[in-house]
Design an enzyme around this catalytic site. Structure first.
Site, PDB file in Angstrom:
ATOM      1  N   CYS A   1       0.814  -1.228   0.000  1.00 43.84           N
ATOM      2  CA  CYS A   1       0.000   0.000   0.000  1.00 43.84           C
ATOM      3  C   CYS A   1       0.843   1.272   0.000  1.00 43.84           C
ATOM      4  O   CYS A   1       0.340   2.354  -0.299  1.00 43.84           O
ATOM      5  CB  CYS A   1      -0.950   0.006   1.190  1.00 43.84           C
ATOM      6  SG  CYS A   1      -2.142  -1.339   1.116  1.00 43.84           S
TER       7      CYS A   1
ATOM      8  N   HIS B   1      -3.370   7.542   1.976  1.00 44.00           N
ATOM      9  CA  HIS B   1      -3.751   6.187   1.564  1.00 44.00           C
ATOM     10  C   HIS B   1      -5.099   5.881   2.199  1.00 44.00           C
ATOM     11  O   HIS B   1      -5.364   6.246   3.342  1.00 44.00           O
ATOM     12  CB  HIS B   1      -2.694   5.187   2.029  1.00 44.00           C
ATOM     13  CG  HIS B   1      -3.136   3.767   1.859  1.00 44.00           C
ATOM     14  ND1 HIS B   1      -3.658   3.296   0.686  1.00 44.00           N
ATOM     15  CD2 HIS B   1      -3.184   2.727   2.740  1.00 44.00           C
ATOM     16  CE1 HIS B   1      -3.977   2.023   0.830  1.00 44.00           C
ATOM     17  NE2 HIS B   1      -3.702   1.654   2.066  1.00 44.00           N
TER      18      HIS B   1
ATOM     19  N   ASN C   1     -10.132   0.021  -0.164  1.00 38.64           N
ATOM     20  CA  ASN C   1      -8.671   0.138  -0.135  1.00 38.64           C
ATOM     21  C   ASN C   1      -8.116  -0.388  -1.463  1.00 38.64           C
ATOM     22  O   ASN C   1      -8.141  -1.592  -1.705  1.00 38.64           O
ATOM     23  CB  ASN C   1      -8.140  -0.668   1.054  1.00 38.64           C
ATOM     24  CG  ASN C   1      -6.631  -0.574   1.204  1.00 38.64           C
ATOM     25  OD1 ASN C   1      -5.927  -0.140   0.299  1.00 38.64           O
ATOM     26  ND2 ASN C   1      -6.131  -1.001   2.352  1.00 38.64           N
TER      27      ASN C   1
HETATM   28  O1  UT7 Z   1      -3.758  -0.747   3.556  1.00 40.36           O
HETATM   29  C1  UT7 Z   1      -2.845  -1.409   4.358  1.00 40.36           C
HETATM   30  C2  UT7 Z   1      -2.993  -0.996   5.749  1.00 40.36           C
HETATM   31  N1  UT7 Z   1      -4.166  -1.598   6.307  1.00 40.36           N
HETATM   32  C3  UT7 Z   1      -4.777  -1.003   7.304  1.00 40.36           C
HETATM   33  O2  UT7 Z   1      -4.403   0.086   7.678  1.00 40.36           O
HETATM   34  C4  UT7 Z   1      -5.913  -1.726   7.959  1.00 40.36           C
HETATM   35  C5  UT7 Z   1      -5.854  -1.496   9.441  1.00 40.36           C
HETATM   36  N2  UT7 Z   1      -6.858  -2.220  10.187  1.00 40.36           N
HETATM   37  C6  UT7 Z   1      -8.187  -1.909  10.130  1.00 40.36           C
HETATM   38  O3  UT7 Z   1      -8.593  -1.064   9.371  1.00 40.36           O
HETATM   39  C7  UT7 Z   1      -9.117  -2.603  11.090  1.00 40.36           C
HETATM   40  O4  UT7 Z   1      -8.376  -3.299  12.060  1.00 40.36           O
HETATM   41  C8  UT7 Z   1     -10.109  -3.571  10.416  1.00 40.36           C
HETATM   42  C9  UT7 Z   1     -11.112  -2.778   9.596  1.00 40.36           C
HETATM   43  C10 UT7 Z   1      -9.360  -4.541   9.537  1.00 40.36           C
HETATM   44  C11 UT7 Z   1     -10.896  -4.369  11.465  1.00 40.36           C
HETATM   45  O5  UT7 Z   1     -11.551  -3.486  12.352  1.00 40.36           O
HETATM   46  P1  UT7 Z   1     -11.438  -3.720  13.933  1.00 40.36           P
HETATM   47  O6  UT7 Z   1     -12.255  -2.683  14.550  1.00 40.36           O
HETATM   48  O7  UT7 Z   1      -9.989  -3.780  14.273  1.00 40.36           O
HETATM   49  O8  UT7 Z   1     -12.168  -5.102  14.091  1.00 40.36           O
HETATM   50  P2  UT7 Z   1     -11.589  -6.473  14.701  1.00 40.36           P
HETATM   51  O9  UT7 Z   1     -10.623  -7.093  13.784  1.00 40.36           O
HETATM   52  O10 UT7 Z   1     -11.169  -6.216  16.115  1.00 40.36           O
HETATM   53  O11 UT7 Z   1     -12.911  -7.356  14.727  1.00 40.36           O
HETATM   54  C12 UT7 Z   1     -13.998  -7.056  15.613  1.00 40.36           C
HETATM   55  C13 UT7 Z   1     -15.077  -8.098  15.455  1.00 40.36           C
HETATM   56  C14 UT7 Z   1     -14.548  -9.517  15.526  1.00 40.36           C
HETATM   57  O12 UT7 Z   1     -15.530 -10.300  16.190  1.00 40.36           O
HETATM   58  P3  UT7 Z   1     -15.352 -10.670  17.744  1.00 40.36           P
HETATM   59  O13 UT7 Z   1     -14.060 -11.444  17.827  1.00 40.36           O
HETATM   60  O14 UT7 Z   1     -15.291  -9.369  18.463  1.00 40.36           O
HETATM   61  O15 UT7 Z   1     -16.562 -11.499  18.019  1.00 40.36           O
HETATM   62  C15 UT7 Z   1     -14.494  -9.963  14.096  1.00 40.36           C
HETATM   63  O16 UT7 Z   1     -14.648 -11.344  13.935  1.00 40.36           O
HETATM   64  O17 UT7 Z   1     -15.679  -7.971  14.150  1.00 40.36           O
HETATM   65  C16 UT7 Z   1     -15.678  -9.242  13.504  1.00 40.36           C
HETATM   66  N3  UT7 Z   1     -15.551  -9.012  12.066  1.00 40.36           N
HETATM   67  C17 UT7 Z   1     -16.584  -8.820  11.256  1.00 40.36           C
HETATM   68  N4  UT7 Z   1     -17.903  -8.771  11.477  1.00 40.36           N
HETATM   69  C18 UT7 Z   1     -18.709  -8.530  10.430  1.00 40.36           C
HETATM   70  C19 UT7 Z   1     -14.392  -8.944  11.340  1.00 40.36           C
HETATM   71  N5  UT7 Z   1     -14.694  -8.705  10.052  1.00 40.36           N
HETATM   72  C20 UT7 Z   1     -16.039  -8.630   9.985  1.00 40.36           C
HETATM   73  C21 UT7 Z   1     -16.921  -8.369   8.921  1.00 40.36           C
HETATM   74  N6  UT7 Z   1     -18.241  -8.333   9.210  1.00 40.36           N
HETATM   75  N7  UT7 Z   1     -16.516  -8.163   7.665  1.00 40.36           N
END
Ligand code: UT7
Length: 326
Positions: free
Chosen positions: A120, A253, A283
């Site tokens: 990225c 980005h 993204n």
């Molecule tokens: O471009 C390269 C650089 N990339 C980035 O900068 C990405 C950085 N990271 C992020 O943007 C975020 O961490 C994400 C958008 C990827 C994830 O958001 P988050 O707030 O960190 O969510 P999480 O991974 O902590 O997941 C929270 C919950 C989990 O469930 P439990 O364990 O709390 O029950 C996941 O299983 O959300 C669940 N979850 C989803 N639920 C519905 C994860 N993906 C999904 C989904 N739909 N698509």
């Protein structure tokens, strides 16, 4: 590594362009295929839709369309291009480089062309390379392109990654200008390979036993993004003796709306001074900055003379920032 231009030449942004695949996929449509919801995706990322490439919309195809748009915007013919530098993590072939394929698609048979692999952050890395070539006098006109088809490396059954990315391409035409004129003021690059397992593609050419899918520890990447992007932005401003208040536009980005908004606030920028496309493009990795720039220049928001701050972080881990007087 950073490059702060002292000498007689500076890389001017002569034109910008972008190109998106035809097919738009909404969160609602995705929610029919994986266990997710529009509400979750919008709340956690700000993404509402993304564009997904058809088989013929390859990295070469999208990159060439974006490059043509940048040349049109600059009013410069392809015959003037000395170098094509293309950032991608999704090249059409291991070799020749997608940059070379784009060069051929544009009918350019001189100069040089190569790809940059920095995930990225690829567009910022490619800008740094182009800037150096121009300031050294090795090239006068350089096409800098970010072109990605992440839909080909996504595990469409993994809801934690497949909802986050989209396909597309963006391009700048850079041209040599006087050092005291507008253009790239400085580019700042960083990498830390010890963090390589936080965001990677599981496989490479010939490794048939591996999945070939993108894998990400999202929360950890998020934490690194907030800290590292803040530091590299401060580094870019300090290198030029500039203050946050001098920045006219943040063109970041586009990974996550929460990261983008956080950076806007940190810089003290009004929300309308932050260019956001993540809601519509998702993204697009190395394509996101030039696509955002093309949109904001195209609709007249970014004007000649404005100070534009670009920043990105991605797999590697790689990150960087560029400051440009448009
Ligand atoms: O471009 C390269 C650089 N990339 C980035 O900068 C990405 C950085 N990271 C992020 O943007 C975020 O961490 C994400 C958008 C990827 C994830 O958001 P988050 O707030 O960190 O969510 P999480 O991974 O902590 O997941 C929270 C919950 C989990 O469930 P439990 O364990 O709390 O029950 C996941 O299983 O959300 C669940 N979850 C989803 N639920 C519905 C994860 N993906 C999904 C989904 N739909 N698509």
């Amino acid at each position: 590594m950073s490059l702060v231009s002292p000498p007689a030449l500076r890389a001017r942004i002569l034109g910008v362009g972008g190109h998106l695949p035809e097919r738009c996929v909404t969160n609602e449509e995705l929610a029919t295929r994986v266990e997710t919801s529009d509400a979750w995706i919008v709340e956690r990322t700000g993404i509402r839709q993304r564009y997904i490439a058809a088989p013929h919309e390859t990295a070469t195809f999208l990159g060439a369309r974006a490059a043509e748009a940048a040349l049109r915007d600059a009013g410069v013919g392809a015959e003037a291009v000395d170098a094509v530098i293309l950032a991608t993590s999704t090249p059409d072939e291991a070799f020749p480089a997608t940059a070379v394929r784009v060069q051929a698609a544009l009918g350019i048979r001189r100069g040089f062309a190569f790809d940059v692999a920095a995930a990225c952050s690829g567009f910022v890395y490619a800008l740094a390379a182009a800037d150096a070539f121009i300031r050294q006098g090795m090239a006068r006109h350089v096409l800098v392109i970010g072109s990605e088809v992440y839909s080909r490396i996504l595990d469409w059954s993994d809801r934690t990654t497949c909802v986050l990315f989209g396909d597309g391409a963006g391009a700048f035409l850079l041209g040599a200008g006087p050092a005291e004129g507008p253009g790239l003021l400085s580019v700042h690059l960083h990498a830390d390979g010890a963090l390589g397992d936080l965001l990677y593609v599981d496989g490479a050419v010939g490794q048939r036993e591996r999945s070939g899918f993108l894998r990400m520890k999202g929360q950890e990447v998020f934490r690194h993004a907030v800290v590292k992007l803040a530091a590299v932005v401060d580094e870019a401003l300090a290198a030029n003796g500039l203050d946050k208040a001098d920045v006219d536009w943040l063109v970041p980005h586009q990974a996550n709306r929460r990261i983008i908004d956080g950076m806007g606030k940190r810089l003290g920028l009004a929300p309308e001074r932050v260019v956001v496309t993540v809601d519509r493009h998702a993204n697009t990795s190395a394509a996101s900055i030039p696509l955002a720039m093309a949109e904001a220049v195209g609709d007249g928001r970014i004007q000649r003379g404005d100070l534009v701050l670009m920043e990105a972080l991605g797999g590697g881990m790689t990150w960087g920032a560029a400051l440009a007087r448009y």
